[in-house]
Design an enzyme around this catalytic site. Structure first.
Site, PDB file in Angstrom:
ATOM      1  N   ASP A   1      -2.741  -3.309  -5.466  1.00 23.77           N
ATOM      2  CA  ASP A   1      -3.764  -3.654  -7.063  1.00 23.77           C
ATOM      3  C   ASP A   1      -2.972  -2.555  -8.092  1.00 23.77           C
ATOM      4  O   ASP A   1      -1.828  -1.727  -7.662  1.00 23.77           O
ATOM      5  CB  ASP A   1      -4.268  -2.824  -6.899  1.00 23.77           C
ATOM      6  CG  ASP A   1      -5.558  -3.964  -6.189  1.00 23.77           C
ATOM      7  OD1 ASP A   1      -5.106  -4.436  -5.515  1.00 23.77           O
ATOM      8  OD2 ASP A   1      -6.261  -2.883  -5.488  1.00 23.77           O
TER       9      ASP A   1
HETATM   10  N1  URA Z   1      -5.667  -2.891  -0.720  1.00 20.06           N
HETATM   11  C1  URA Z   1      -6.801  -2.981  -1.624  1.00 20.06           C
HETATM   12  O1  URA Z   1      -7.502  -2.746  -1.569  1.00 20.06           O
HETATM   13  N2  URA Z   1      -5.688  -2.712  -2.373  1.00 20.06           N
HETATM   14  C2  URA Z   1      -4.766  -2.493  -2.029  1.00 20.06           C
HETATM   15  O2  URA Z   1      -4.167  -2.527  -3.519  1.00 20.06           O
HETATM   16  C3  URA Z   1      -4.052  -3.017  -1.381  1.00 20.06           C
HETATM   17  C4  URA Z   1      -4.857  -2.910  -0.133  1.00 20.06           C
END
Ligand code: URA
Length: 232
Positions: free
Chosen positions: A104
């Protein structure tokens, strides 16, 4: 063997037309002689551009310590992307360099990038069960039974029917957790903690398979051998 102009264009040196101009200008040699025919079939190892060997003709695998605020998509609609951290020539390669799964925008830490689509598939397919470890800072302590629910593969995410594959939770402090998962569902870690009643305030990936970030600073990347995951 690839055509010389196609090879150079696919490695990001320029458009087919541009690389033909380079050939015409004597900047490219094959087997020690100036190249003249853009359509000649060549062994990549025998080609020099401006006297130097080709830029990773056998493929790229990059380990990046992702900063917060960068997205993993190629477009710019959602803001600046991790691809902006890479040398421009790599951004012009075809097949393109892509991330191995995504983090993310606000997640930091270990991110792999490669131009080898088979490797992306192998490392992201849940069938291969490659463990990925995350450090999460939470707003509250998870329930006492969290370890057992996760390890037993009993956590079902809202709106999904299939429970998450077994995962390992380790409490590093009251609000600091390490979670190891083998899948890569959308926002998986945030949603897993959400299902346990906790909000993730900070998320950092610390391991991917056996790989760790070592001494890489935030925003820095290093090249890995393309064979790094051969036994994975
Ligand atoms: N899980 C998440 O919620 N976000 C990420 O960036 C990676 C794994």
């Amino acid at each position: 063997m690839p055509r010389l102009d196609q090879l150079l264009a696919s490695l990001g040196y320029g458009s087919r037309r541009e690389v033909r101009d380079w050939i015409g200008a004597g900047r490219v040699s094959v087997g020690g002689r100036p190249a003249t025919d853009p359509g000649a079939r060549v062994e990549p190892g025998s080609v020099l551009v401006d006297g130097g060997p080709l830029d990773h003709p056998g493929g790229l695998l990059i380990l990046l310590n992702k900063p917060a605020g960068l997205v993993c998509s190629h477009g710019t609609a959602e803001g600046p992307s991790v691809y902006g951290l890479l040398p421009e020539r790599w951004r012009r390669r075809n097949p393109p360099v892509t991330t191995v799964g995504r983090l993310d925008k606000e997640t930091t830490g270990l991110l792999l990038l490669t131009d080898q689509s088979a490797l992306v598939h192998r490392l992201t397919s849940p069938r291969h069960k490659v463990p990925k470890a995350y450090r999460a800072t939470l707003d509250r302590e998870p329930p006492a039974e969290a370890e057992e629910i996760l390890a037993g593969g009993r956590l079902v995410l809202p709106g999904e029917g299939k429970p998450c594959a077994p995962a390992t939770l380790r409490r590093l402090g009251p609000l600091e957790m390490e979670l190891v998962i083998t899948e890569g569902r959308f926002h998986q870690v945030r949603r897993m903690f959400g299902a346990l009643g906790c909000v993730v305030l900070g998320l950092h990936r610390v391991r991917f398979g056996d790989l760790e970030l070592g001494s890489l600073f935030v925003g820095e990347w290093m090249e890995l051998s393309i064979n790094t995951f051969d036994k994975t």
